[in-house]
Structure formats: structure tokens, C-alpha cells
Motif scaffolding. Structure first.
Motif, PDB file in Angstrom:
ATOM      1  N   GLU A 218     -14.403  -5.809  -7.671  1.00  0.00           N
ATOM      2  CA  GLU A 218     -14.445  -4.836  -6.494  1.00  0.00           C
ATOM      3  C   GLU A 218     -13.864  -5.646  -5.509  1.00  0.00           C
ATOM      4  O   GLU A 218     -13.044  -5.344  -4.608  1.00  0.00           O
ATOM      5  N   ALA A 219     -14.578  -6.907  -5.161  1.00  0.00           N
ATOM      6  CA  ALA A 219     -14.342  -7.525  -3.949  1.00  0.00           C
ATOM      7  C   ALA A 219     -12.955  -8.082  -4.075  1.00  0.00           C
ATOM      8  O   ALA A 219     -12.073  -8.174  -2.960  1.00  0.00           O
ATOM      9  N   LEU A 220     -12.520  -8.718  -5.273  1.00  0.00           N
ATOM     10  CA  LEU A 220     -10.999  -9.132  -5.285  1.00  0.00           C
ATOM     11  C   LEU A 220     -10.017  -8.070  -5.395  1.00  0.00           C
ATOM     12  O   LEU A 220      -8.909  -8.390  -4.576  1.00  0.00           O
ATOM     13  N   LEU A 221     -10.190  -6.798  -5.927  1.00  0.00           N
ATOM     14  CA  LEU A 221      -9.418  -5.964  -5.394  1.00  0.00           C
ATOM     15  C   LEU A 221      -9.118  -5.421  -4.316  1.00  0.00           C
ATOM     16  O   LEU A 221      -8.097  -5.271  -3.845  1.00  0.00           O
ATOM     17  N   LYS A 222     -10.294  -5.554  -3.143  1.00  0.00           N
ATOM     18  CA  LYS A 222     -10.161  -5.173  -2.051  1.00  0.00           C
ATOM     19  C   LYS A 222      -9.077  -5.988  -1.267  1.00  0.00           C
ATOM     20  O   LYS A 222      -8.476  -5.635  -0.516  1.00  0.00           O
ATOM     21  N   LYS A 223      -9.599  -7.329  -1.507  1.00  0.00           N
ATOM     22  CA  LYS A 223      -8.740  -8.388  -0.824  1.00  0.00           C
ATOM     23  C   LYS A 223      -7.115  -8.412  -1.389  1.00  0.00           C
ATOM     24  O   LYS A 223      -6.223  -8.375  -0.614  1.00  0.00           O
ATOM     25  N   ILE A 224      -6.762  -8.109  -2.499  1.00  0.00           N
ATOM     26  CA  ILE A 224      -5.421  -7.673  -2.977  1.00  0.00           C
ATOM     27  C   ILE A 224      -4.848  -6.517  -2.089  1.00  0.00           C
ATOM     28  O   ILE A 224      -3.752  -6.588  -1.638  1.00  0.00           O
ATOM     29  N   TYR A 225      -5.511  -5.433  -2.036  1.00  0.00           N
ATOM     30  CA  TYR A 225      -5.069  -4.248  -1.289  1.00  0.00           C
ATOM     31  C   TYR A 225      -4.863  -4.729   0.124  1.00  0.00           C
ATOM     32  O   TYR A 225      -3.871  -4.228   0.726  1.00  0.00           O
ATOM     33  N   ALA A 226      -5.853  -5.415   0.414  1.00  0.00           N
ATOM     34  CA  ALA A 226      -5.665  -5.535   2.177  1.00  0.00           C
ATOM     35  C   ALA A 226      -4.337  -6.957   2.258  1.00  0.00           C
ATOM     36  O   ALA A 226      -3.469  -6.551   3.306  1.00  0.00           O
ATOM     37  N   ASP A 227      -4.194  -7.452   1.308  1.00  0.00           N
ATOM     38  CA  ASP A 227      -3.090  -8.496   1.233  1.00  0.00           C
ATOM     39  C   ASP A 227      -1.707  -7.944   1.256  1.00  0.00           C
ATOM     40  O   ASP A 227      -0.955  -8.170   1.774  1.00  0.00           O
ATOM     41  N   THR A 228      -1.615  -6.769   0.304  1.00  0.00           N
ATOM     42  CA  THR A 228      -0.429  -5.991  -0.210  1.00  0.00           C
ATOM     43  C   THR A 228      -0.281  -4.700   0.579  1.00  0.00           C
ATOM     44  O   THR A 228       0.957  -4.298   0.523  1.00  0.00           O
ATOM     45  N   GLY A 229      -1.097  -4.362   1.404  1.00  0.00           N
ATOM     46  CA  GLY A 229      -1.238  -3.097   1.816  1.00  0.00           C
ATOM     47  C   GLY A 229      -0.832  -1.717   0.828  1.00  0.00           C
ATOM     48  O   GLY A 229       0.006  -0.714   1.192  1.00  0.00           O
TER      49      GLY A 229
END
Length: 330
Positions: A218-229
Motif C-alpha cells: 500500500e505504501a509503495l503504491l502510494k509513492k508510485i502514484y505520487a511519483d507518476t501522478g
């Protein structure tokens, strides 16, 4: 005024009729309500994600990943003087339209396969790595060469990249052209390796940066979404594309590797391809998704579930060495 007088006066007044809004007022109301519904949906999502999450290593982390926006303040609905029947009709239309734009749920077959792949990845032994070493990744792929006649076309190649573990030293790219035209300004014959220096690139994820990623999906996916928008799109192909860019190096980091697959299992738009081939022609089972340009397919060995690469770039080997140009295990 007595009741009889009020009734007589009411009969003299015209019927109120059906309340009607002018088109411009209707459009203004609809635009305002759409903004409010969008804000309310964001507020609800942020409130749902607010509790803290515990990662797989037992470390307490805040649910908001670095770079992600915190919960937005809730806004009050502005009061607009409109007939109730009209407002209700506009609200119903907006709710129906918004519900139809929700992203689909992840495919159950793809989720099951990704979780099995993650389990296999997590069972591998981590590779000890020093800052003064290099990660070597060997691939086979193709690229389009611009030009006319024999100077242009599709080139196929094999390539090995040596990148510094901490990203602070230059690396090396060794490219062997298998077919097609050479790069402009390069005259190396087919089958002859050509070396090029790789400068340190802040836009390339280093091994140490990869190692520091959260292992809670979950935390990893949040970071990926934040990085890619990419969180607001329907298919979210940019997030999957970003995960795909990290899979080769992540084979050296079992916990991160498993988390990447489990994060991908939470993204809609992935489907299973029973009979797929990587770019080198090796058969396997595939996971396909739509990126910004076309469809990409990750390919895995059907028995071992080891990552073979994709239909566009085959992964031939990954390892850690002491010097650039050195072959892993050699």
C-alpha cells in the motif's frame, strides 16, 4: 384575514407552474455541483487513507507517502437559490455520470498470478552489495533508427549496462548490434560490441534508491502514484510502466521485488496472457496492460515464475560486479 378571504385571494392568483431554469443558470449549477462532488470524493478518499500503515518489516510509517498531498480541508456547499426539483435532477445526473467513471476492479486472475509471482520473488536470497560495486543488467531489444534507405529502420541489439550501486560514478554501456542499421555516427560492424560511457543520471533509480523503497504494498503504491501522478486515471498505465522499469534491478532485492508485484496486483487494467513470448522469443505466461502508447506485456517462466522481461525488452541477466565490463559470476 380569515380563511375564506385567503382562499378567495388564492383563486385570483395564477398557477405557479413548473419551475424552469434558463440554460445558462442550469449549466452554472451543474458545473458548481460537479466541482463540489469531486472535492467531496477526494476528501472521503483522503480521510479513508489517513490512518497509519505498518510495513512488512514492522516499521511504523505514515500513510501519506513522501511527496503525496495531505487531506484537503472540507468545503461547505455554497447556497444557490434554485428550485428543488431542478437541483435534484442535476444532482442525480452528476451522481450517475461520476459513478460511471470509477476505475474497474483489478482482474481476479491477474491478481492471483501476481501474488504467486510475489511469493516466489520473496523466497529468493538477497544479494549483499557494496557502494563501490556495480549492477550489471543485460537485455535484448530494438530501436527505430531514423534515416532514408538502408540508413533507417529497426535495429535489434544486445546490451549490458553497468551502473554504480550508489549512482555517484560513471558507468558503461556495451551494445552489440544484431541486425538493422547502426546508430548515426557509429560504424561498428554487426556482432562487434561497442562501449559507451554512462554518465551519472539523477533521473535513473539507483540500487540504493530501490533498496530504500517501502516494502508494504500500500505504501509503495502510494509513492508510485505520487511519483507518476497516475492515481486519477482509469487504467493507470503510467504506474504499471514505472513498476516495470524497476523489475530487472529489483530481482536482487527479494522484499522490494515482491512488494512491486503486490502493488501491481492492486492496479486495475492488468490481464493474463496464457501464451506470451519475451522479445528474445522465450515462451511464458504474460501480464498485459495498456500504457501511454500501446500494450505492454511482462513475461514470466511458466514453471518457475521468474521474470523474463517483456515483449519489448528481454532480460538476459542481472548481477553485481566489482568493475565495469566484468561479467556477473565470471
Amino acid at each position: 384575514m380569515n380563511p375564506e378571504e385567503r382562499e378567495a385571494l388564492a383563486r385570483l392568483l395564477p398557477s405557479p407552474g413548473e419551475p424552469i431554469l434558463r440554460n445558462d443558470r442550469h449549466d452554472l449549477l451543474q458545473e458548481h455541483l460537479m466541482r463540489e462532488f469531486t472535492q467531496e470524493a477526494r476528501d472521503a478518499r483522503d480521510a479513508r487513507d489517513a490512518p497509519e500503515a505498518r510495513d512488512a518489516r514492522g516499521t511504523r510509517e505514515a500513510a501519506t507517502a513522501p511527496g503525496a498531498r495531505g487531506p484537503a480541508p472540507r468545503r461547505r456547499f455554497a447556497l444557490i437559490a434554485v428550485p428543488l426539483a431542478t437541483a435534484t435532477a442535476v444532482t442525480a445526473a452528476i451522481v450517475i455520470g461520476t459513478a460511471g467513471s470509477e476505475p474497474p476492479a483489478p482482474d481476479r486472475e491477474a491478481v492471483g498470478l501476481l501474488n504467486r509471482i510475489a511469493t516466489v520473488a520473496a523466497e529468493k536470497k538477497p544479494v549483499p552489495v557494496r557502494d563501490d560495486q556495480y549492477v550489471c543488467v543485460s537485455t535484448q531489444g530494438s530501436q527505430e533508427i531514423e534515416g532514408t534507405g538502408e540508413d533507417g529502420g529497426t535495429q535489434t541489439f544486445r546490451r549490458s549496462d553497468w551502473t554504480a550501486v550508489n549512482g555517484k560514478r560513471p558507468g558503461l554501456a556495451r551494445i552489440t548490434r544484431l541486425s538493422g542499421p547502426p546508430l548515426p555516427g557509429h560504424d561498428a560492424r554487426k556482432g562487434t560490441p561497442e562501449d559507451m560511457t554512462l554518465s551519472a543520471d539523477p533521473n535513473v533509480t539507483t540500487y540504493r534508491e530501490l533498496e530504500a523503497l517501502p516494502t508494504d504494498p500500500e505504501a509503495l503504491l502510494k509513492k508510485i502514484y505520487a511519483d507518476t501522478g497516475d492515481e486519477g486515471s482509469v487504467n493507470r498505465g503510467q504506474a504499471l510502466e514505472r513498476i516495470g522499469e524497476m523489475l530487472a534491478d529489483a530481482t536482487l532485492l527479494p522484499e522490494v521485488n515482491a512488494a512491486l508485484y503486490r502493488a501491481a496486483a492492486k492496479i486495475p487494467g492488468v490481464s493474463v496472457v496464457e501464451n506470451a513470448k519475451d522479445f528474445a522469443g522465450r515462451p511464458g505466461i504474460g501480464l498485459s496492460f495498456e500504457d501511454r502508447d500501446d500494450r505492454d506485456t511482462w513475461v514470466f517462466d511458466k514453471k518457475s515464475l521468474h521474470y523474463l522481461g517483456s515483449d519489448e525488452v528481454a532480460l538476459l541477466g542481472v548481477g553485481v560486479v566489482d568493475e565495469v565490463g566484468e561479467t556477473p559470476g565470471g
